[in-house]
Design a protein around this motif. Structure first.
Motif, PDB file in Angstrom:
ATOM      1  N   LEU A   1       0.657  -1.185  -0.008  1.00  0.00           N
ATOM      2  CA  LEU A   1      -0.030   0.031   0.051  1.00  0.00           C
ATOM      3  C   LEU A   1       0.724   1.216   0.135  1.00  0.00           C
ATOM      4  CD1 LEU A   1      -2.930  -0.883   2.237  1.00  0.00           C
ATOM      5  CD2 LEU A   1      -2.705  -0.986  -0.053  1.00  0.00           C
ATOM      6  N   ASP A   2       1.950   1.339   0.834  1.00  0.00           N
ATOM      7  CA  ASP A   2       2.750   2.641   0.803  1.00  0.00           C
ATOM      8  C   ASP A   2       3.408   2.494  -0.603  1.00  0.00           C
ATOM      9  OD1 ASP A   2       2.105   2.940   3.511  1.00  0.00           O
ATOM     10  OD2 ASP A   2       4.041   2.181   4.213  1.00  0.00           O
ATOM     11  N   GLU A   3       3.882   1.710  -1.055  1.00  0.00           N
ATOM     12  CA  GLU A   3       4.410   1.732  -2.675  1.00  0.00           C
ATOM     13  C   GLU A   3       3.531   2.374  -3.530  1.00  0.00           C
ATOM     14  OE1 GLU A   3       7.483   1.911  -4.131  1.00  0.00           O
ATOM     15  OE2 GLU A   3       8.223   1.781  -1.948  1.00  0.00           O
ATOM     16  N   ALA A   4       2.368   1.482  -3.725  1.00  0.00           N
ATOM     17  CA  ALA A   4       1.308   2.083  -4.539  1.00  0.00           C
ATOM     18  C   ALA A   4       1.084   3.444  -4.300  1.00  0.00           C
ATOM     19  CB  ALA A   4       0.190   1.019  -4.337  1.00  0.00           C
ATOM     20  N   ALA A   5       0.735   3.768  -2.937  1.00  0.00           N
ATOM     21  CA  ALA A   5       0.241   5.137  -2.890  1.00  0.00           C
ATOM     22  C   ALA A   5       1.314   6.273  -3.175  1.00  0.00           C
ATOM     23  CB  ALA A   5       0.266   5.158  -1.213  1.00  0.00           C
ATOM     24  N   LYS A   6       2.656   5.798  -3.180  1.00  0.00           N
ATOM     25  CA  LYS A   6       3.829   6.526  -3.619  1.00  0.00           C
ATOM     26  C   LYS A   6       3.493   6.833  -5.134  1.00  0.00           C
ATOM     27  CE  LYS A   6       8.443   7.050  -3.073  1.00  0.00           C
ATOM     28  NZ  LYS A   6       9.778   6.160  -2.801  1.00  0.00           N
ATOM     29  N   PHE A   7       3.516   5.492  -5.642  1.00  0.00           N
ATOM     30  CA  PHE A   7       3.585   5.541  -7.258  1.00  0.00           C
ATOM     31  C   PHE A   7       2.309   6.465  -8.081  1.00  0.00           C
ATOM     32  CE2 PHE A   7       2.694   4.080 -11.401  1.00  0.00           C
ATOM     33  CZ  PHE A   7       3.815   3.849 -12.040  1.00  0.00           C
ATOM     34  N   ALA A   8       1.127   6.143  -7.089  1.00  0.00           N
ATOM     35  CA  ALA A   8      -0.254   6.744  -7.504  1.00  0.00           C
ATOM     36  C   ALA A   8      -0.137   8.396  -7.647  1.00  0.00           C
ATOM     37  CB  ALA A   8      -1.546   6.219  -6.811  1.00  0.00           C
TER      38      ALA A   8
ATOM     39  N   ILE B   1      -3.040  16.814 -17.536  1.00  0.00           N
ATOM     40  CA  ILE B   1      -2.249  16.966 -18.795  1.00  0.00           C
ATOM     41  C   ILE B   1      -3.180  16.053 -19.762  1.00  0.00           C
ATOM     42  CG2 ILE B   1      -0.154  16.071 -20.028  1.00  0.00           C
ATOM     43  CD1 ILE B   1       1.365  16.834 -17.462  1.00  0.00           C
ATOM     44  N   GLY B   2      -3.391  14.843 -19.140  1.00  0.00           N
ATOM     45  CA  GLY B   2      -4.147  13.894 -20.116  1.00  0.00           C
ATOM     46  C   GLY B   2      -5.497  14.611 -20.308  1.00  0.00           C
ATOM     47  N   ASP B   3      -6.255  15.349 -19.412  1.00  0.00           N
ATOM     48  CA  ASP B   3      -7.576  16.012 -19.776  1.00  0.00           C
ATOM     49  C   ASP B   3      -7.396  17.182 -20.925  1.00  0.00           C
ATOM     50  OD1 ASP B   3     -10.228  16.143 -19.106  1.00  0.00           O
ATOM     51  OD2 ASP B   3      -9.622  18.193 -18.488  1.00  0.00           O
ATOM     52  N   THR B   4      -6.307  17.952 -20.599  1.00  0.00           N
ATOM     53  CA  THR B   4      -6.366  18.880 -21.635  1.00  0.00           C
ATOM     54  C   THR B   4      -5.708  18.447 -23.026  1.00  0.00           C
ATOM     55  OG1 THR B   4      -4.167  19.415 -20.474  1.00  0.00           O
ATOM     56  CG2 THR B   4      -6.091  20.677 -19.996  1.00  0.00           C
TER      57      THR B   4
ATOM     58  N   SER C   1      -8.096   6.764  -8.608  1.00  0.00           N
ATOM     59  CA  SER C   1      -8.295   8.064  -7.995  1.00  0.00           C
ATOM     60  C   SER C   1      -7.056   9.054  -8.823  1.00  0.00           C
ATOM     61  CB  SER C   1      -7.721   7.985  -6.690  1.00  0.00           C
ATOM     62  OG  SER C   1      -9.028   7.937  -5.788  1.00  0.00           O
ATOM     63  N   ALA C   2      -5.902   8.434  -8.741  1.00  0.00           N
ATOM     64  CA  ALA C   2      -4.936   9.218  -9.469  1.00  0.00           C
ATOM     65  C   ALA C   2      -5.002   9.689 -10.686  1.00  0.00           C
ATOM     66  CB  ALA C   2      -3.740   8.533  -9.157  1.00  0.00           C
ATOM     67  N   ASN C   3      -5.659   8.763 -11.741  1.00  0.00           N
ATOM     68  CA  ASN C   3      -5.643   9.059 -13.082  1.00  0.00           C
ATOM     69  C   ASN C   3      -6.644   8.151 -13.667  1.00  0.00           C
ATOM     70  OD1 ASN C   3      -5.186   9.515 -15.779  1.00  0.00           O
ATOM     71  ND2 ASN C   3      -3.125  10.139 -15.210  1.00  0.00           N
ATOM     72  N   LEU C   4      -7.759   8.300 -13.792  1.00  0.00           N
ATOM     73  CA  LEU C   4      -8.701   7.517 -14.310  1.00  0.00           C
ATOM     74  C   LEU C   4      -8.634   7.061 -15.556  1.00  0.00           C
ATOM     75  CD1 LEU C   4     -11.296   5.703 -13.613  1.00  0.00           C
ATOM     76  CD2 LEU C   4     -12.809   7.667 -14.595  1.00  0.00           C
ATOM     77  N   SER C   5      -8.175   7.907 -16.589  1.00  0.00           N
ATOM     78  CA  SER C   5      -7.979   7.675 -18.044  1.00  0.00           C
ATOM     79  C   SER C   5      -6.847   6.682 -18.017  1.00  0.00           C
ATOM     80  CB  SER C   5      -7.568   8.789 -18.826  1.00  0.00           C
ATOM     81  OG  SER C   5      -8.682   9.753 -19.095  1.00  0.00           O
ATOM     82  N   PHE C   6      -5.812   6.805 -17.170  1.00  0.00           N
ATOM     83  CA  PHE C   6      -4.553   5.653 -17.191  1.00  0.00           C
ATOM     84  C   PHE C   6      -5.181   4.531 -16.996  1.00  0.00           C
ATOM     85  CE2 PHE C   6      -1.185   3.559 -15.521  1.00  0.00           C
ATOM     86  CZ  PHE C   6      -0.189   3.661 -16.302  1.00  0.00           C
ATOM     87  N   SER C   7      -5.858   4.513 -15.867  1.00  0.00           N
ATOM     88  CA  SER C   7      -6.312   3.071 -15.119  1.00  0.00           C
ATOM     89  C   SER C   7      -7.162   2.237 -15.978  1.00  0.00           C
ATOM     90  CB  SER C   7      -7.226   3.436 -13.901  1.00  0.00           C
ATOM     91  OG  SER C   7      -8.433   3.562 -14.369  1.00  0.00           O
TER      92      SER C   7
END
Lengths: 599, 599
Positions: free
Chosen positions: A42-49, A59-62, A118-124
Motif C-alpha cells: 500500500l505504501d509503494e502503491a500510494a507513492k506511485f499513484a 495533462i491527460g484531460d487537456t 483516483s490518481a488518473n482514471l484515464s490511465f487506469s
C-alpha cells in the motif's frame, strides 16, 4: 490541479475490519498476504499513484489522445508512466503467479486499484481492460494461446481490449453482426466494426491483444450465436517475436465529455482481407465467457466512482481550508476559511461518508471473492460467490452514482471557481459521468440485482444479507453506547423498509411485471443505502471497540463514529422513501397510454 | 445537436391554471395582457427560439468566445441573432413601455424567457444581465442617467453587466476593494478588478453599460460601504452619440465547464488613469440596490434550470423514440425502440414531471410578482411580494438542482452516446452546472429561505403557503377521484413532514444554531419537494376539471394527471426523509472536533 494522497488508513481499515483481510493469510493459497506485506504494498502503491500518475491527470484531460496515420498517440508522459507501472509489477498484482503475476488477494488488490483510479482514471482504464482480457484467457484460452499471450499481458508488456459494442448493438449484444470465417490452418478471419473500444489503439506497448465478439458462419441468431476471438494487433511468430501487422485498425477516436486521455476507438476488422483471429474456448459461448469477467469488471467500475469521489473530496477539502470568505456563523469571527461554514462542512461530510460507505461495500465484496476463490467448488465457495455476486450490482450502481453526486459536491464547494476548468474540480465530475453507463448502465445493474441476483435463488442470498444487517442492528443496540444505538435504530428502520420492498417485489413479480420493472432502480438505490449504512454500522462497532480499548489511532476511530452517525442521519432516512417508491408499483403509468404524445 | 420545440401547451397551462394569467388582464395596468395577445407572443417567441437561437447552441459550445486585441468575439451567427432578437422587441418584453419596453406581465414574460434559455442558455445571459441592470437603473438612477441609458438598454441596442465579484470576494461582498474617487464635475473615477463578469465584453453591440460595486473614499468598512456606479464602455456625448473609449477593459476570459459562448470576463477598471463612472442612487447603498434586482435574477436562474431540463427531456425523448435496442420486457417483441423499456420510461417520466413541477413553481411565482406589482404599497401588495420572495429561493434552488439532475438523466438515456460530445446531451449537463452556483449558491438560497424568508415574520408567510397546500390536499381528498385522492394522500403526508420540520427549526433556531445551519439545504429540498407536489396537485385538479367537462385537449389533461401521480409516488415520499434529516440536528458532528483531520 490537485494532489492525491491515498487514504491508506481508511483503506486498511476497510480491508481489515470489513473485507476480513487480516484473517485471509490463514487461508491456504493466501499465506503470503500478511499484514506486513500489505503495508509495504500500500505504501509503494500510494507513492506511485500520488507521484507518478496523479500529476498526469490534468495533462491527460487537456491534451487528450490524437489519432494520426500511425495510430493513436497518448498524452505527454503517458508512455513513460505506463512503462514504470508495468516495470513495478502493478499490472499483474492479482493475476496468477504462474503466469508472472503477484497472485495477491483481491482484498489487497482492490486498494491498489482504487489508488490508480483516483490518481488518473484515464490511465487506469488500460490496465483494467487488460486484466479483463487476462481473465478471459485464463477462463477459456487453449494452453497454446495462453503460453503466447498471457504472461506478456499480465506483466503489462502488451495490453488487452474488449470488443463488444457495434453501432447497432449497444447494451443489446443479440444484435452483433461481426463475423469470423474459419481458415484451413485452424485460425479465422474476422470482419466487422466495433465502437467504444477503450484503448483500442495507443503508443504505450508494442502489441495489443483484442478480444472480439463475432459470429461463426453457422451460428444461431441472437446471443447464443456469439463466439469470442483473440485478434492481435501484430501477429506473433513461433519464437514469440512480433510478425506482420494484422488487419485490425483504429479508424477514429471519440470526442468525449471526460476521460479524454483514454482513447475510445472505432475499430475496423478485416477491411483489407480479414483480421487473423483465434477462437477462444468453444464456439457460440462467447457471451458466457464475457459474463465470467463481468463481475470483476463491474466491481472495478464501481471502484472508479469511489476513487473519483475520494479525489474530489480531497480537492474540495484542500480548497475549503484555504479559501477565506465570510464570517463564522457561530463564533462571529471574521474572514474564516470556508471549511468553518456549516453548509460547507455538511457537504464535506456528505462526500466523506458516502465515499467511505461505498469503499466499505467494495472492499467487503472483494473479501467475499477471495473467500469464494479459496473455497473453490464447495458449498461454502458457492455461498461466498453468490454473496459477492449479489453485492456487485450494488457496488457498481451505488459506487458510480455516488461518484457523480460527490464530484458534483466537489464543484459546489469551489463555488464559481469550480466551473473554471483550470481548477480541475470539473474534470472529476466529467470523468465520473461515464461510470454509470459503461459495463452496464445503472438500469442494467438494477435489473441484474432484481431479476438475477435476488430471484435466482428465491431470495435466499438476500436473506443471508438481511441476516447480516440484522446482526449489526442487534450489536449496535446491545452496545450500550448511545451513538451506536442511534445508528442502530436508523439502520433497523432502513432494513425493515428493504425487507418490505423485497417482499412486495416477490409478491408482485408475476402479477404486475411493469411495476416491478420500473421499481428496479429505486430498489437498487434502496439496497445501496441500506448496505452502506450496514457497513458503516459495522465500521462504527469496530471503531468503538478500539476506542474502548484505547488501541490504535484514536482520532481516526472517533471520526469513524461520526461519519457513521452522519450517514445514519443523512442517508438512511431515504431508505423508507425508496421503499415507498418501489411499492408504488407501476408509477401510475397506465399501460398502453403514450404519456409523451404531446411532447 | 437537437431541435427545440417550445412546450407552449404546458407553459400556457402553468400560466393560466397556476400563475393566474387569465385573470390578470382584469387588473388595472395589465389590460393589454389578453389571452389572445399571449397566444400571439408565445407563438412568435417559440418560432424565434426554435429557429434562430436553438441552432446556434452547439456552435456556441464548440466555438466559444475569443479574446483578441479588440476585445471579445462571439461565435459565428451570434451578432446577427442578437440583432434579430433586439429588433423583434424580445429584450424589453417586461420592461416599462415609457422607456421602450413592452410592459407585459412577468407571468407572460417568464414563458418567453424560458424559451430563450432552453434554446440557447449562453445567448440568454446577455439579455438577462441587461434586464438586471435595467432594473437597477429604474430603481436608483437619476432622471438624467435614465434618459441617456435606459431606452437603449431596454431595446437591446446596448447591453448591461453586473460587476460584483472580486478575486478575494466571492459570495462575501464585504471584502470588495474596488474604489471610486469623486471628480470635480460630479463624476467618479473607478479603479479595481472584477471577475466572473458575464458578457463583460462582446462584439454584438456598440456600447456596454457596466454596473460596478465600489467603495467611496470615506465609506465605512464591510457591506455598508459599497456604492453602485454606472461605467459605460464608451462615454456618451450630450447628443447621445458615442464618445471616448472608457478605461474599462476585459483583460481575460475564463475557460469554463459550460456556457462556452457566454464570455466570462476579468474586467480591469482604471488601469490607465481611471474609468469614468456615475454614482447610482445614494452613496453606500449599492448592496441594497443589488438586492432589489436579486429577486428577479434568482427567479431567472431558477428558470434556466427548468429550461435546460426541458431541452434535455426533448432530446432524450427524441433519441429514445429512434434508438432500437432489446426486447420488450412485457410483450416480448424484438428490437423495440428504447422508449418502450420500463426504466427508460421511468427516467423520461422523472424528467418530465420534475420539469413540469418546477415550471409550475416558477410561473406561479411570476404571477405573485405581477399581483404584488399591481397592488403596489398596500397590505395585499406586501402579502403577494412576501409570498413571491418566499418562493424565490425555492424556485432558484429547486429549479437549478433539478436541472443538473434532469440533464444527467438525459445523458443516461443516451447510454454511451450521451458521453460523446457530438450528441449534444452532455452540453446541457455541463451548462446546467453553473446554475446552482451563480446568483447565490444552493446553500445561500437555503439560508435565505430559512433565516430571512421563513423567520423574518416568524413563519407568517410560511403559514400562508402551508394553508394553500392544505387547501389543495383537502380538494384532492374531496374530489371523489381515486387518482386525485392518491395524490392528496401523499401530499398530506409530505405537508405534515414540512410543517414538523419547520416547527423543529423554529424551536431550535436559538438553542442549537449549528444544527439549524446544517439543516438549511435539506430543508430547502423539503420545501422544493412539497411545493412541487402541491402545484402538481393543483394542476391535476384543474386537469380533472377539464376532463370532467370534456373541454380542451383531453390527451394533454390525461397526461397531466399521470405526471402528477408520478410525482406524488416518486418524489413526495422523499419529503419525510428530508424532514428526518433536518430534525437530526447537527448531524452528529460534535462542535470543535476536526473531522477532517486525518484527511
Amino acid at each position: 490541479m490537485s494532489d492525491y494522497r491515498a487514504p491508506v488508513k481508511d483503506m486498511r481499515f476497510a480491508m481489515d475490519e470489513l473485507a476480513g483481510f487480516r484473517e485471509l493469510s490463514r487461508i491456504p493459497g493466501f499465506e503470503e498476504a500478511t499484514p506486513d506485506l500489505a503495508d509495504a504494498i500500500l505504501d509503494e502503491a500510494a507513492k506511485f499513484a500520488g507521484e507518478v500518475l496523479a500529476p498526469l491527470n490534468r495533462i491527460g484531460d487537456t491534451e487528450g489522445c490524437k489519432l494520426g496515420p500511425n495510430g493513436v498517440t497518448t498524452p505527454a508522459g503517458w508512455k513513460e508512466a505506463y512503462a514504470a507501472f508495468s516495470e513495478a509489477g502493478w499490472n499483474g498484482i492479482t493475476s496468477p503467479a504462474e503466469f508472472g503475476g503477484q497472485g495477491l488477494p483481491d482484498s489487497l488488490g482492490v486498494a491498489v486499484k482504487e489508488m490508480v483510479c483516483s490518481a488518473n482514471l484515464s490511465f487506469s482504464l488500460g490496465p483494467l481492460l487488460t486484466t479483463g482480457a487476462v481473465e478471459a484467457l485464463l477462463t477459456c484460452a487453449s494452453d497454446e494461446l495462453k503460453s503466447v499471450y498471457l504472461e506478456k499481458m499480465i506483466t503489462g508488456e502488451w495490453t488487452g481490449t474488449m470488443n463488444l459494442t457495434e453501432p447497432q448493438a449497444g447494451s443489446d449484444l443479440a444484435l452483433i453482426r461481426s463475423r469470423a470465417e474459419p481458415q484451413a490452418d485452424g485460425s479465422y478471419r474476422v470482419f466487422g466494426q466495433k465502437i467504444f473500444i477503450t484503448y483500442g489503439d495507443h503508443d504505450m506497448t508494442d502489441n495489443i491483444v483484442h478480444l472480439v465478439l463475432a459470429r461463426l458462419p453457422d451460428a444461431p441468431p441472437g446471443v447464443k450465436g456469439i463466439s469470442m476471438f483473440l485478434v492481435p494487433k501484430f501477429l506473433v511468430n513461433a519464437d514469440g517475436s512480433l510478425g506482420a501487422r494484422n488487419d485490425a485498425h483504429c479508424v477514429s477516436i471519440e470526442h468525449k465529455l471526460g476521460i479524454h486521455a483514454s482513447p475510445t476507438c472505432v475499430m475496423a476488422y478485416g477491411d483489407n482481407g480479414g483480421a487473423v483471429g483465434y477462437l477462444l474456448g468453444e464456439p457460440n459461448r462467447g457471451l458466457e465467457y464475457m459474463f465470467i469477467m463481468m463481475n470483476e469488471a463491474r466491481l472495478g467500475v464501481g471502484l472508479q466512482g469511489i476513487a473519483l469521489g475520494e479525489r474530489a473530496y480531497q480537492q474540495a477539502l484542500g480548497y475549503a481550508r484555504e479559501r477565506k470568505q465570510g464570517r463564522d456563523a457561530i463564533t462571529g469571527e471574521a474572514l474564516v476559511s470556508i471549511d468553518k461554514h456549516p453548509d460547507i462542512r455538511r457537504m464535506l461530510m456528505l462526500m466523506k461518508c458516502r465515499v467511505e460507505a461505498c469503499r466499505a461495500m467494495a472492499y467487503y465484496t472483494s473479501g467475499l471473492l477471495d473467500r469464494a476463490h479459496a473455497a473453490g467448488h464447495t458449498e461454502e465457495g458457492k455461498r461466498q460467490l453468490w454473496l459477492a455476486e449479489f453485492m456487485i450490482p450494488i457496488v457498481k450502481g451505488g459506487g458510480t452514482e455516488m461518484g457523480v453526486d460527490v464530484t458534483s459536491l466537489g464543484i459546489q464547494i469551489h463555488g464559481g471557481m469550480g466551473f473554471i476548468e483550470e481548477t480541475g474540480a470539473a474534470q472529476h465530475w466529467r470523468d465520473s459521468r461515464i461510470t454509470t453507463i459503461y459495463e452496464g448502465t445503472t438500469g442494467i445493474q438494477a435489473n441484474d440485482l432484481l431479476f438475477r441476483k435476488l430471484m435466482r435463488d428465491q431470495g435466499a442470498t438476500a436473506k443471508l444479507v438481511f441476516g447480516e444487517v440484522y446482526a449489526t442492528v442487534k450489536a449496535l443496540a446491545a452496545s450500550g453506547n448511545p451513538e451506536l444505538q442511534a445508528i442502530g435504530q436508523r439502520l433497523g428502520t432502513a432494513l425493515k423498509a428493504w425487507t418490505e420492498a423485497t417482499e412486495w417485489l416477490a409478491a408482485n413479480a408475476r402479477s404486475g411485471l411493469s411495476g416491478v420493472l420500473t421499481a428496479a432502480v429505486p430498489y437498487l438505490h434502496l439496497a445501496v443505502t441500506v448496505c452502506g449504512g450496514w457497513l458503516m454500522g459495522k465500521a462504527a462497532l469496530a471503531a468503538a471497540g478500539y476506542l474502548d480499548k484505547g488501541e490504535g489511532d484514536q482520532a481516526f476511530y472517533r471520526t469513524k463514529l461520526v461519519t457513521a452517525r452522519f450517514y445514519a442521519d443523512q442517508l438512511l432516512p431515504q431508505a423508507a422513501a425508496f421503499a415507498e417508491t418501489v411499492m408504488a408499483g407501476d408509477c401510475g403509468v397506465p399501460e398502453g397510454v403514450d404519456l409523451f404524445a404531446a411532447d
